[in-house]
Design a protein around this motif. Structure first.
Motif, PDB file in Angstrom:
ATOM      1  N   MET A   1       0.830  -1.191   0.000  1.00  0.00           N
ATOM      2  CA  MET A   1       0.000   0.000   0.000  1.00  0.00           C
ATOM      3  C   MET A   1       0.866   1.244   0.000  1.00  0.00           C
ATOM      4  O   MET A   1       1.911   1.255   0.604  1.00  0.00           O
ATOM      5  N   THR A   2       0.419   2.252  -0.630  1.00  0.00           N
ATOM      6  CA  THR A   2       1.187   3.478  -0.725  1.00  0.00           C
ATOM      7  C   THR A   2       0.532   4.577   0.067  1.00  0.00           C
ATOM      8  O   THR A   2      -0.670   4.550   0.312  1.00  0.00           O
ATOM      9  N   PRO A   3       1.332   5.566   0.507  1.00  0.00           N
ATOM     10  CA  PRO A   3       0.761   6.651   1.272  1.00  0.00           C
ATOM     11  C   PRO A   3      -0.055   7.575   0.401  1.00  0.00           C
ATOM     12  O   PRO A   3       0.409   8.070  -0.597  1.00  0.00           O
ATOM     13  N   TRP A   4      -1.283   7.851   0.814  1.00  0.00           N
ATOM     14  CA  TRP A   4      -2.154   8.741   0.059  1.00  0.00           C
ATOM     15  C   TRP A   4      -2.925   9.620   1.024  1.00  0.00           C
ATOM     16  O   TRP A   4      -3.221   9.246   2.131  1.00  0.00           O
ATOM     17  N   LEU A   5      -3.294  10.767   0.556  1.00  0.00           N
ATOM     18  CA  LEU A   5      -4.339  11.550   1.188  1.00  0.00           C
ATOM     19  C   LEU A   5      -5.462  11.532   0.192  1.00  0.00           C
ATOM     20  O   LEU A   5      -5.221  11.677  -0.990  1.00  0.00           O
ATOM     21  N   GLY A   6      -6.692  11.402   0.634  1.00  0.00           N
ATOM     22  CA  GLY A   6      -7.602  11.099  -0.414  1.00  0.00           C
ATOM     23  C   GLY A   6      -8.982  11.653  -0.415  1.00  0.00           C
ATOM     24  O   GLY A   6      -9.432  12.287   0.491  1.00  0.00           O
ATOM     25  N   LEU A   7      -9.595  11.335  -1.499  1.00  0.00           N
ATOM     26  CA  LEU A   7     -10.971  11.673  -1.754  1.00  0.00           C
ATOM     27  C   LEU A   7     -11.682  10.394  -2.131  1.00  0.00           C
ATOM     28  O   LEU A   7     -11.178   9.604  -2.903  1.00  0.00           O
ATOM     29  N   VAL A   8     -12.849  10.188  -1.579  1.00  0.00           N
ATOM     30  CA  VAL A   8     -13.661   9.075  -2.034  1.00  0.00           C
ATOM     31  C   VAL A   8     -14.514   9.584  -3.181  1.00  0.00           C
ATOM     32  O   VAL A   8     -15.298  10.498  -3.017  1.00  0.00           O
ATOM     33  N   GLN A  32       5.538  12.478   4.730  1.00  0.00           N
ATOM     34  CA  GLN A  32       5.613  13.532   5.747  1.00  0.00           C
ATOM     35  C   GLN A  32       4.274  14.238   5.903  1.00  0.00           C
ATOM     36  O   GLN A  32       3.838  14.520   7.021  1.00  0.00           O
ATOM     37  N   ASP A  33       3.599  14.532   4.794  1.00  0.00           N
ATOM     38  CA  ASP A  33       2.274  15.145   4.878  1.00  0.00           C
ATOM     39  C   ASP A  33       1.283  14.208   5.554  1.00  0.00           C
ATOM     40  O   ASP A  33       0.449  14.638   6.359  1.00  0.00           O
ATOM     41  N   SER A  34       1.360  12.923   5.216  1.00  0.00           N
ATOM     42  CA  SER A  34       0.478  11.946   5.854  1.00  0.00           C
ATOM     43  C   SER A  34       0.714  11.913   7.357  1.00  0.00           C
ATOM     44  O   SER A  34      -0.227  11.840   8.150  1.00  0.00           O
ATOM     45  N   PHE A  35       1.967  11.974   7.757  1.00  0.00           N
ATOM     46  CA  PHE A  35       2.321  12.006   9.176  1.00  0.00           C
ATOM     47  C   PHE A  35       1.750  13.255   9.848  1.00  0.00           C
ATOM     48  O   PHE A  35       1.069  13.175  10.876  1.00  0.00           O
ATOM     49  N   CYS A  36       2.013  14.409   9.273  1.00  0.00           N
ATOM     50  CA  CYS A  36       1.635  15.674   9.905  1.00  0.00           C
ATOM     51  C   CYS A  36       0.123  15.880   9.940  1.00  0.00           C
ATOM     52  O   CYS A  36      -0.392  16.570  10.830  1.00  0.00           O
TER      53      CYS A  36
END
Length: 211
Positions: A1-8, A32-36
């Motif tokens: 799995m890869t780090p994402w910020l998302g929209l459904v 880093q964005d996913s962490f923060c």
């Protein structure tokens, strides 16, 4: 799995009969964005799971053994359960029981921790050394910096607190070299820049222990 910020992205109508037409789509996000942007960041092993009747397809509740916390000390210092949608079309994440340690990120809603495909969820043994060090101290130092995505050339930073993220332009694709090996950290003079190295940029302000 890869780090994402998302929209459904919901494809089809909102009627219950059309739920099967939905799909989960996430926009790329640097670790880093996913962490923060997460309430909780932990390393854990999944020791159990059950399906509960919440939502159109139910909710999977994973019982975990928390190994280490990287973010969320004041919000929920010990996490025992992780919630996610049972359907992958709604961004639910599938985790193996009693098999791997995972890096889990998530948000807290009504006292429960939720995660999904659009969060940074990865097997611990798949993380690079730089990503592990980022979780331990480097990412935290860069939470006041902004990682600016570059999809098409030319790309430029517009302020001194930005780092230009160009993984999407690479022939190697996403996630790329900056995602795996770099953190965007504020340096002297208030400028943010990409950092990679075994030694921390300022030993006076960083606890340089390994994760």
């Amino acid at each position: 799995m890869t780090p994402w910020l998302g929209l459904v992205v919901l494809l089809g109508s909102w009627s219950l009969g059309d739920w099967g037409a939905e799909a989960c789509t996430c926009s790329p996000s640097h670790p880093q964005d996913s962490f923060c942007n997460s309430d909780i960041v932990i390393r854990a092993r999944v020791v159990g799971k059950k399906l509960v009747k919440e939502g159109p397809f139910g909710t999977l509740v994973y019982t975990i053994k928390q190994m280490k916390m990287y973010r969320g000390f004041t919000k929920m210092p010990h996490v025992q359960y992780i919630h996610t949608e049972a359907s992958e079309s709604l961004c639910g994440v599938k985790l193996e029981v009693n098999k791997y340690q995972y890096l889990l990120t998530g948000r807290i809603y009504d006292g429960k921790v939720y995660t999904g495909l659009c969060n940074f969820v990865e097997r611990w043994d798949q993380l690079t050394i730089s990503q592990r060090k980022g979780l331990n101290y480097r990412y935290h130092l860069g939470c006041n910096c902004k990682i600016k995505s570059c999809y098409y050339l030319p790309c430029f930073v517009s302020s001194k607190n930005e780092c230009l993220w160009t993984d999407m332009l690479s022939n190697f694709g996403y996630p790329g070299y900056q995602s795996k090996h770099y953190a965007c950290i504020r340096q002297k003079g208030g400028y943010c820049s990409w950092y990679r190295g075994w030694a921390p940029p300022d030993k006076s302000i960083i606890n340089a222990t390994d994760p």
